[in-house]
Design an enzyme around this catalytic site. Sequence first.
Site, PDB file in Angstrom:
ATOM      1  N   HIS A   1       5.692   2.244   2.584  1.00 30.02           N
ATOM      2  CA  HIS A   1       5.635   2.813   1.586  1.00 30.02           C
ATOM      3  C   HIS A   1       4.576   2.619   0.502  1.00 30.02           C
ATOM      4  CE1 HIS A   1       7.632   2.515  -2.906  1.00 30.02           C
ATOM      5  NE2 HIS A   1       5.993   3.062  -3.026  1.00 30.02           N
TER       6      HIS A   1
ATOM      7  N   GLU B   1      -0.177   7.108  -3.510  1.00 25.03           N
ATOM      8  CA  GLU B   1      -0.811   5.619  -2.406  1.00 25.03           C
ATOM      9  C   GLU B   1      -2.280   4.936  -2.633  1.00 25.03           C
ATOM     10  OE1 GLU B   1       1.988   2.962  -2.067  1.00 25.03           O
ATOM     11  OE2 GLU B   1       2.987   4.708  -3.185  1.00 25.03           O
TER      12      GLU B   1
ATOM     13  N   HIS C   1      -2.851   2.739  -5.144  1.00 16.44           N
ATOM     14  CA  HIS C   1      -3.389   0.797  -4.021  1.00 16.44           C
ATOM     15  C   HIS C   1      -4.495   0.883  -3.227  1.00 16.44           C
ATOM     16  CE1 HIS C   1       0.505  -0.574  -5.977  1.00 16.44           C
ATOM     17  NE2 HIS C   1       0.903   0.583  -6.019  1.00 16.44           N
TER      18      HIS C   1
END
Length: 238
Positions: A61, A113, A117
């Site tokens: 993920h 992503e 992050h």
Amino acid sequence: MRAIYIISVIIVSLSIFSWGGNARSDYPWAMFALRLQWPAGFCEVNNACDTKSLLNTFTIHGLYPYNAKGTPALYCDGTAFDVNSVSDFLAEMHLAWPSHETNTEDIQFWEHEWKKHGRCSEALLKQTDYFRTALAFRKAFDIVGLLNQEGIYPNNDLYRPKMIKEAIKKHLNAVPEIDFTKNENSEYVLTDINVCVNQQATRFVDCPTDDATDDYRLKFVRLPSKMKFADPRTNSII
């Protein structure tokens, strides 16, 4: 004795992708969490699910930096996502880090992503290193295999959240974090597991945890099996 052996093997695997060095006090993030997604769980609680990607394995993920207080890094300034950064291992990215949403392509998922992050880790991990590290981190251990050894199987049975966490802790010597979502029948379904390493990725560490996920003492979480769907190309069950 077997558990000690397995931990030793995993630590050796961990060292393969460790970037090592001394801890940097000027770096705001104390640890990294690899967030692994269980496709069957995700698809059970999401209508927009790409059933082609359902596998009996955990997929990536994201890779999240956390500060010492257990807060994840979000939306830092940094470089824009460049698909060329993963060109040397693109096939592996599609296999290990697929999007499970019908309206999101794999590359869009990676871009999201990285923006959310990955850019926060850029002082330590440049873009290519960030994605390589996540892939290597995932290969350092086999969550499904570890759970199977402790009698936990993705067969739609119900398990206490603490039981799942303790099973993984036995093999990694560190506490993971699990995430689950209610389905339409108000059952808790496991969707994600976080596994954490220290800043230099030399050892596993306890993940930041939400006490609520530990203390559903009267609740159970279901670990769905790979669901079967008709393949529109062949009209056969997959």
